[in-house]
Design a protein around this motif. Structure first.
Motif, PDB file in Angstrom:
ATOM      1  N   ALA A 131      23.978  46.991  16.629  1.00 35.20           N
ATOM      2  CA  ALA A 131      24.096  47.646  15.322  1.00 35.20           C
ATOM      3  C   ALA A 131      23.684  49.125  15.416  1.00 35.20           C
ATOM      4  CB  ALA A 131      23.245  46.919  14.283  1.00 35.20           C
ATOM      5  N   GLN A 132      22.588  49.396  16.123  1.00 37.84           N
ATOM      6  CA  GLN A 132      22.143  50.787  16.298  1.00 37.84           C
ATOM      7  C   GLN A 132      23.187  51.602  17.055  1.00 37.84           C
ATOM      8  OE1 GLN A 132      18.284  51.014  18.178  1.00 37.84           O
ATOM      9  NE2 GLN A 132      17.386  49.566  16.731  1.00 37.84           N
ATOM     10  N   ARG A 133      23.735  51.012  18.104  1.00 33.47           N
ATOM     11  CA  ARG A 133      24.746  51.718  18.900  1.00 33.47           C
ATOM     12  C   ARG A 133      25.974  52.034  18.052  1.00 33.47           C
ATOM     13  NH1 ARG A 133      28.368  48.681  23.088  1.00 33.47           N
ATOM     14  NH2 ARG A 133      28.866  47.789  21.083  1.00 33.47           N
ATOM     15  N   ASN A 134      26.425  51.066  17.267  1.00 33.58           N
ATOM     16  CA  ASN A 134      27.602  51.282  16.430  1.00 33.58           C
ATOM     17  C   ASN A 134      27.353  52.368  15.386  1.00 33.58           C
ATOM     18  OD1 ASN A 134      28.915  49.328  17.891  1.00 33.58           O
ATOM     19  ND2 ASN A 134      28.627  47.719  16.373  1.00 33.58           N
ATOM     20  N   GLN A 135      26.140  52.406  14.853  1.00 37.89           N
ATOM     21  CA  GLN A 135      25.785  53.439  13.881  1.00 37.89           C
ATOM     22  C   GLN A 135      25.815  54.822  14.536  1.00 37.89           C
ATOM     23  OE1 GLN A 135      21.723  53.212  12.523  1.00 37.89           O
ATOM     24  NE2 GLN A 135      22.173  54.346  10.642  1.00 37.89           N
ATOM     25  N   LYS A 136      25.261  54.928  15.733  1.00 36.09           N
ATOM     26  CA  LYS A 136      25.248  56.217  16.435  1.00 36.09           C
ATOM     27  C   LYS A 136      26.656  56.626  16.866  1.00 36.09           C
ATOM     28  CE  LYS A 136      20.447  55.986  17.769  1.00 36.09           C
ATOM     29  NZ  LYS A 136      19.954  56.927  16.791  1.00 36.09           N
TER      30      LYS A 136
ATOM     31  N   ALA B  81      29.370  55.957  15.212  1.00 39.15           N
ATOM     32  CA  ALA B  81      30.002  56.460  13.993  1.00 39.15           C
ATOM     33  C   ALA B  81      29.553  57.883  13.684  1.00 39.15           C
ATOM     34  CB  ALA B  81      29.688  55.531  12.821  1.00 39.15           C
ATOM     35  N   GLU B  82      28.282  58.166  13.919  1.00 38.96           N
ATOM     36  CA  GLU B  82      27.760  59.518  13.685  1.00 38.96           C
ATOM     37  C   GLU B  82      28.379  60.520  14.664  1.00 38.96           C
ATOM     38  OE1 GLU B  82      25.426  62.469  11.803  1.00 38.96           O
ATOM     39  OE2 GLU B  82      26.137  60.491  11.214  1.00 38.96           O
TER      40      GLU B  82
END
Length: 108
Positions: A45-50, A52-53
């Motif tokens: 989840a953290q990787r996917n958020q980063k 996207a950023e």
């Protein structure tokens, strides 16, 4: 030593002390071992958020390390745009997280 040599040496020293691009790029590379204690689902989840950023900062183009003539990195200032400077460390984190995910064989 001529005046011309002195000018070139002075310019090189000044540029090397101005936050060279190679040092900044090296700081963006981090060890994936930092993420090995994070739960797989949370890490994905953290990787996917980063990711996207990074996509937002690069207008969907993705981050690319700048092309630097070999050997000049320590002497060139960091000439990237602000968005590229922000996307670089994020991409480094994404790459590290991906290596941790792959090594631990997290489903995702």
């Amino acid at each position: 030593m001529t005046i011309r040599h002195l000018q070139v040496i002075t310019l090189t020293v000044v540029l090397a002390g101005c936050g060279n691009i190679q040092g900044q790029l090296d700081n963006e590379k981090i060890s994936s071992l930092n993420y090995d204690t994070t739960d797989c689902a949370a890490l994905i989840a953290q990787r996917n958020q980063k990711m996207a950023e990074v996509s937002r900062l690069t207008n969907g183009a993705g981050y690319q390390d700048p092309n630097i003539i070999v050997g000049l990195g320590p002497f060139l200032p960091d000439y990237r745009t602000n968005n590229q400077k922000q996307a670089g460390p994020l991409q480094g984190q994404v790459d590290s997280m991906t290596r941790s995910i792959d090594r631990r064989k997290c489903a995702g």
